[in-house]
Write a protein that holds these residues in place. Structure first.
Motif, PDB file in Angstrom:
ATOM      1  N   ILE A   1       0.831  -1.209   0.000  1.00  0.00           N
ATOM      2  CA  ILE A   1       0.000   0.000   0.000  1.00  0.00           C
ATOM      3  C   ILE A   1       0.863   1.255   0.000  1.00  0.00           C
ATOM      4  N   ARG A   2       1.816   1.324   0.932  1.00  0.00           N
ATOM      5  CA  ARG A   2       2.690   2.504   0.964  1.00  0.00           C
ATOM      6  C   ARG A   2       3.628   2.536  -0.234  1.00  0.00           C
ATOM      7  N   GLY A   3       3.980   1.367  -0.746  1.00  0.00           N
ATOM      8  CA  GLY A   3       4.810   1.319  -1.958  1.00  0.00           C
ATOM      9  C   GLY A   3       4.111   1.961  -3.139  1.00  0.00           C
ATOM     10  N   GLU A   4       2.814   1.705  -3.273  1.00  0.00           N
ATOM     11  CA  GLU A   4       2.051   2.343  -4.354  1.00  0.00           C
ATOM     12  C   GLU A   4       1.893   3.843  -4.117  1.00  0.00           C
ATOM     13  N   ALA A   5       1.851   4.261  -2.844  1.00  0.00           N
ATOM     14  CA  ALA A   5       1.794   5.700  -2.552  1.00  0.00           C
ATOM     15  C   ALA A   5       3.081   6.385  -2.986  1.00  0.00           C
ATOM     16  N   ARG A   6       4.215   5.709  -2.741  1.00  0.00           N
ATOM     17  CA  ARG A   6       5.512   6.283  -3.110  1.00  0.00           C
ATOM     18  C   ARG A   6       5.749   6.237  -4.616  1.00  0.00           C
ATOM     19  N   LYS A   7       5.408   5.107  -5.228  1.00  0.00           N
ATOM     20  CA  LYS A   7       5.679   4.916  -6.649  1.00  0.00           C
ATOM     21  C   LYS A   7       4.503   4.169  -7.284  1.00  0.00           C
ATOM     22  N   PRO A   8       3.485   4.897  -7.759  1.00  0.00           N
ATOM     23  CA  PRO A   8       2.302   4.245  -8.338  1.00  0.00           C
ATOM     24  C   PRO A   8       2.679   3.313  -9.491  1.00  0.00           C
ATOM     25  N   GLY A   9       2.050   2.143  -9.481  1.00  0.00           N
ATOM     26  CA  GLY A   9       2.290   1.173 -10.546  1.00  0.00           C
ATOM     27  C   GLY A   9       3.439   0.230 -10.281  1.00  0.00           C
ATOM     28  N   SER A  10       4.043   0.322  -9.092  1.00  0.00           N
ATOM     29  CA  SER A  10       5.250  -0.462  -8.818  1.00  0.00           C
ATOM     30  C   SER A  10       4.977  -1.877  -8.335  1.00  0.00           C
ATOM     31  N   MET A  11       3.771  -2.127  -7.844  1.00  0.00           N
ATOM     32  CA  MET A  11       3.506  -3.427  -7.233  1.00  0.00           C
ATOM     33  C   MET A  11       3.420  -4.543  -8.263  1.00  0.00           C
ATOM     34  N   SER A  12       4.030  -5.656  -7.928  1.00  0.00           N
ATOM     35  CA  SER A  12       3.882  -6.875  -8.729  1.00  0.00           C
ATOM     36  C   SER A  12       3.379  -7.984  -7.819  1.00  0.00           C
ATOM     37  N   TRP A  13       2.984  -9.108  -8.410  1.00  0.00           N
ATOM     38  CA  TRP A  13       2.459 -10.227  -7.621  1.00  0.00           C
ATOM     39  C   TRP A  13       2.640 -11.526  -8.390  1.00  0.00           C
ATOM     40  N   PRO A  14       2.599 -12.662  -7.695  1.00  0.00           N
ATOM     41  CA  PRO A  14       2.767 -13.953  -8.378  1.00  0.00           C
ATOM     42  C   PRO A  14       1.648 -14.192  -9.389  1.00  0.00           C
ATOM     43  N   LYS A  15       2.013 -14.644 -10.560  1.00  0.00           N
ATOM     44  CA  LYS A  15       1.034 -14.876 -11.613  1.00  0.00           C
ATOM     45  C   LYS A  15       1.139 -16.308 -12.120  1.00  0.00           C
ATOM     46  N   GLY A  16       0.223 -16.661 -13.009  1.00  0.00           N
ATOM     47  CA  GLY A  16       0.238 -17.991 -13.595  1.00  0.00           C
ATOM     48  C   GLY A  16      -0.646 -18.993 -12.898  1.00  0.00           C
ATOM     49  N   GLY A  17      -1.476 -18.522 -11.974  1.00  0.00           N
ATOM     50  CA  GLY A  17      -2.388 -19.436 -11.283  1.00  0.00           C
ATOM     51  C   GLY A  17      -3.580 -19.789 -12.144  1.00  0.00           C
ATOM     52  N   PRO A  18      -4.041 -21.038 -12.087  1.00  0.00           N
ATOM     53  CA  PRO A  18      -5.202 -21.438 -12.888  1.00  0.00           C
ATOM     54  C   PRO A  18      -6.486 -20.861 -12.326  1.00  0.00           C
ATOM     55  N   ARG A  19      -7.397 -20.473 -13.194  1.00  0.00           N
ATOM     56  CA  ARG A  19      -8.721 -20.039 -12.761  1.00  0.00           C
ATOM     57  C   ARG A  19      -9.616 -21.265 -12.641  1.00  0.00           C
ATOM     58  N   PRO A  20     -10.509 -21.320 -11.632  1.00  0.00           N
ATOM     59  CA  PRO A  20     -11.428 -22.456 -11.514  1.00  0.00           C
ATOM     60  C   PRO A  20     -12.321 -22.558 -12.739  1.00  0.00           C
ATOM     61  N   GLU A  21     -12.648 -23.769 -13.109  1.00  0.00           N
ATOM     62  CA  GLU A  21     -13.421 -23.981 -14.340  1.00  0.00           C
ATOM     63  C   GLU A  21     -14.918 -23.814 -14.131  1.00  0.00           C
ATOM     64  N   THR A  22     -15.370 -23.976 -12.916  1.00  0.00           N
ATOM     65  CA  THR A  22     -16.818 -23.907 -12.669  1.00  0.00           C
ATOM     66  C   THR A  22     -17.128 -22.838 -11.650  1.00  0.00           C
ATOM     67  N   PRO A  23     -18.316 -22.235 -11.727  1.00  0.00           N
ATOM     68  CA  PRO A  23     -18.676 -21.202 -10.749  1.00  0.00           C
ATOM     69  C   PRO A  23     -18.594 -21.722  -9.338  1.00  0.00           C
ATOM     70  N   ALA A  24     -18.074 -20.875  -8.429  1.00  0.00           N
ATOM     71  CA  ALA A  24     -17.923 -21.270  -7.029  1.00  0.00           C
ATOM     72  C   ALA A  24     -19.125 -20.881  -6.188  1.00  0.00           C
ATOM     73  N   THR A  25     -20.146 -20.292  -6.810  1.00  0.00           N
ATOM     74  CA  THR A  25     -21.304 -19.826  -6.064  1.00  0.00           C
ATOM     75  C   THR A  25     -22.566 -20.298  -6.733  1.00  0.00           C
ATOM     76  N   ALA A  26     -23.687 -20.034  -6.061  1.00  0.00           N
ATOM     77  CA  ALA A  26     -24.997 -20.336  -6.618  1.00  0.00           C
ATOM     78  C   ALA A  26     -25.296 -19.380  -7.765  1.00  0.00           C
ATOM     79  N   PRO A  27     -26.407 -19.580  -8.500  1.00  0.00           N
ATOM     80  CA  PRO A  27     -26.713 -18.731  -9.646  1.00  0.00           C
ATOM     81  C   PRO A  27     -26.757 -17.242  -9.303  1.00  0.00           C
ATOM     82  N   VAL A  28     -26.542 -16.462 -10.333  1.00  0.00           N
ATOM     83  CA  VAL A  28     -26.460 -15.016 -10.203  1.00  0.00           C
ATOM     84  C   VAL A  28     -27.799 -14.428  -9.783  1.00  0.00           C
ATOM     85  N   THR A  29     -27.728 -13.407  -8.923  1.00  0.00           N
ATOM     86  CA  THR A  29     -28.910 -12.671  -8.535  1.00  0.00           C
ATOM     87  C   THR A  29     -29.218 -11.625  -9.608  1.00  0.00           C
ATOM     88  N   PRO A  30     -30.415 -11.620 -10.205  1.00  0.00           N
ATOM     89  CA  PRO A  30     -30.701 -10.668 -11.262  1.00  0.00           C
ATOM     90  C   PRO A  30     -30.734  -9.232 -10.751  1.00  0.00           C
TER      91      PRO A  30
END
Length: 393
Positions: A363-392
């Motif tokens: 958080i403070r890193g982004e305050a000092r230098k916006p856009g500087s944060m990185s994070w681990p990538k390459g994780g698989p997305r789940p194939e099926t919805p993790a919740t009940a049907p969408v609320t209209p």
């Protein structure tokens, strides 16, 4: 930073881990006017609320030390997003014009449906609840029986913190103690709790909460002068009240860029996001990257480029066991625990470093230098919805 003539107004709703980081990151461009709306004047370190309750630590930070120059903090609550007028309506009666909204309202504890729980159990999911719980604990003698309901990581940390302070604690886990952890990690946690006098009840659930007792599904009745409820998550109803589609829990339904399926000017972050109806695990770990991703999506739309799809790999979780022990559970990129963990004093140090890292480096890193944060990538997305049907809408 990039200089432009036109000012783009972005309102970030929610000043938690995701929203605060997103607000700071938006300052990559100096033609973006950022307003952060939050109901409290202080940032809440939610991952430290169990410490706050036990009086072993604090859980609030002055926003003045977190927000980058130019971010305007509005201490108020959003009541509706008027997507037609492009305004965020506030509880005070005011309104904020916007070009884009980042919806980072976070999550809170679920309202329990168990008889008596709403009246007699004490939640721990937000600062106000934690303050009431701490005051109640102060009124009780050390030997008064305390029950923590919920064997997830929050329940484990709360039970451990109170036990180390000399409280008589029982932990009701439902099916399994700390189900996220590996089998070895669970055994370590169980041994620590046993050594510190915590009665762990697995395979049973609470069917009723009374003023000074709990009733279990096996018919047992246990004394409980104070019952702490850590089961389940709930979300504010702001999205649904604004005519935006949500999942069954109340998370804003988005595409893979975190953009609302109903309005491309509304982008979600943190616990409030349900990309493709397949949300990631609600966690402080995911909040920062989701906040950064939401900011990047807004910046891409301002620049007229195609936003990137969400890409986040998990690495595991940290659990504190009082102030002197803990466990760092290692997981694969898919957020499934492997049988590798770091216990004891080293685990406690890693947990504390992680808590500090989220605030000081992200958080403070982004305050000092916006856009500087990185994070681990390459994780698989789940194939099926993790919740009940969408609320209209």
């Amino acid at each position: 930073m990039t200089g432009h003539n036109t000012s783009h107004k972005v309102v970030v709703i929610g000043g938690g881990y995701a929203g605060t980081l997103a607000a700071n990151r938006l300052r990559v461009r100096d033609d973006v006017a950022v307003t952060l709306v939050n109901p409290r004047p202080e940032f809440v370190e939610r991952i430290r609320l169990h410490q706050f309750v036990a009086r072993t630590g604090q859980a609030t930070i002055d926003y003045g030390t977190l927000l980058g120059e130019g971010v305007e903090l509005v201490v108020d609550s959003a009541t509706r997003i008027d997507t037609a007028a492009r305004q965020v309506l506030l509880a005070s009666g005011g309104a904020l014009d916007y070009d884009y909204v980042i919806y980072a309202v976070g999550s809170t504890g679920a309202v329990p449906s168990v008889p008596g729980a709403a009246e007699h159990a004490w939640p721990l999911a937000d600062l106000e609840s934690a303050r009431r719980l701490r005051a109640r604990l102060d009124e009780l003698p050390p030997g008064a029986p305390v029950t923590v309901v919920g064997g997830g990581l929050t329940g484990v940390e709360t039970a451990a913190e109170l036990a180390e302070r000399g409280r008589a604690v029982a932990l009701v886990c439902g099916r399994t103690l700390a189900p996220y952890l590996s089998s070895g990690g669970r055994r370590y946690v169980a041994k620590w709790l046993a050594r510190h006098g915590v009665t762990v009840l697995e395979g049973v659930t609470v069917t009723e909460v009374r003023p000074e007792a709990i009733v279990l599904d096996d018919g047992g009745v246990r004394p409980s002068v104070l019952t702490i409820w850590t089961v389940g998550f709930g979300l504010p109803e702001l999205a649904a009240a604004s005519g935006l589609r949500t999942d069954a829990l109340g998370r804003l339904l988005t595409d893979e860029t975190l953009t609302s399926v109903d309005d491309e000017r509304v982008v979600a972050a943190g616990d409030a996001a349900a990309p493709s109806g397949r949300p990631l695990r609600m966690s402080g770990y995911a909040a920062g990257p989701l906040g950064a991703q939401a900011a990047d999506t807004v910046l891409s739309r301002i620049a007229g480029t195609e936003p990137a799809a969400i890409d986040l790999a998990f690495t595991g979780a940290c659990v504190s066991l009082g102030r002197h022990a803990g466990i760092r559970q290692i997981a694969g990129k898919d957020d499934k625990a492997v049988n590798v963990y770091i216990p004891g004093r080293a685990g406690a140090i890693i947990k504390e470093m992680t808590c500090r890292f989220v605030v000081s480096k992200r958080i403070r890193g982004e305050a000092r230098k916006p856009g500087s944060m990185s994070w681990p990538k390459g994780g698989p997305r789940p194939e099926t919805p993790a919740t009940a049907p969408v609320t209209p809408a």
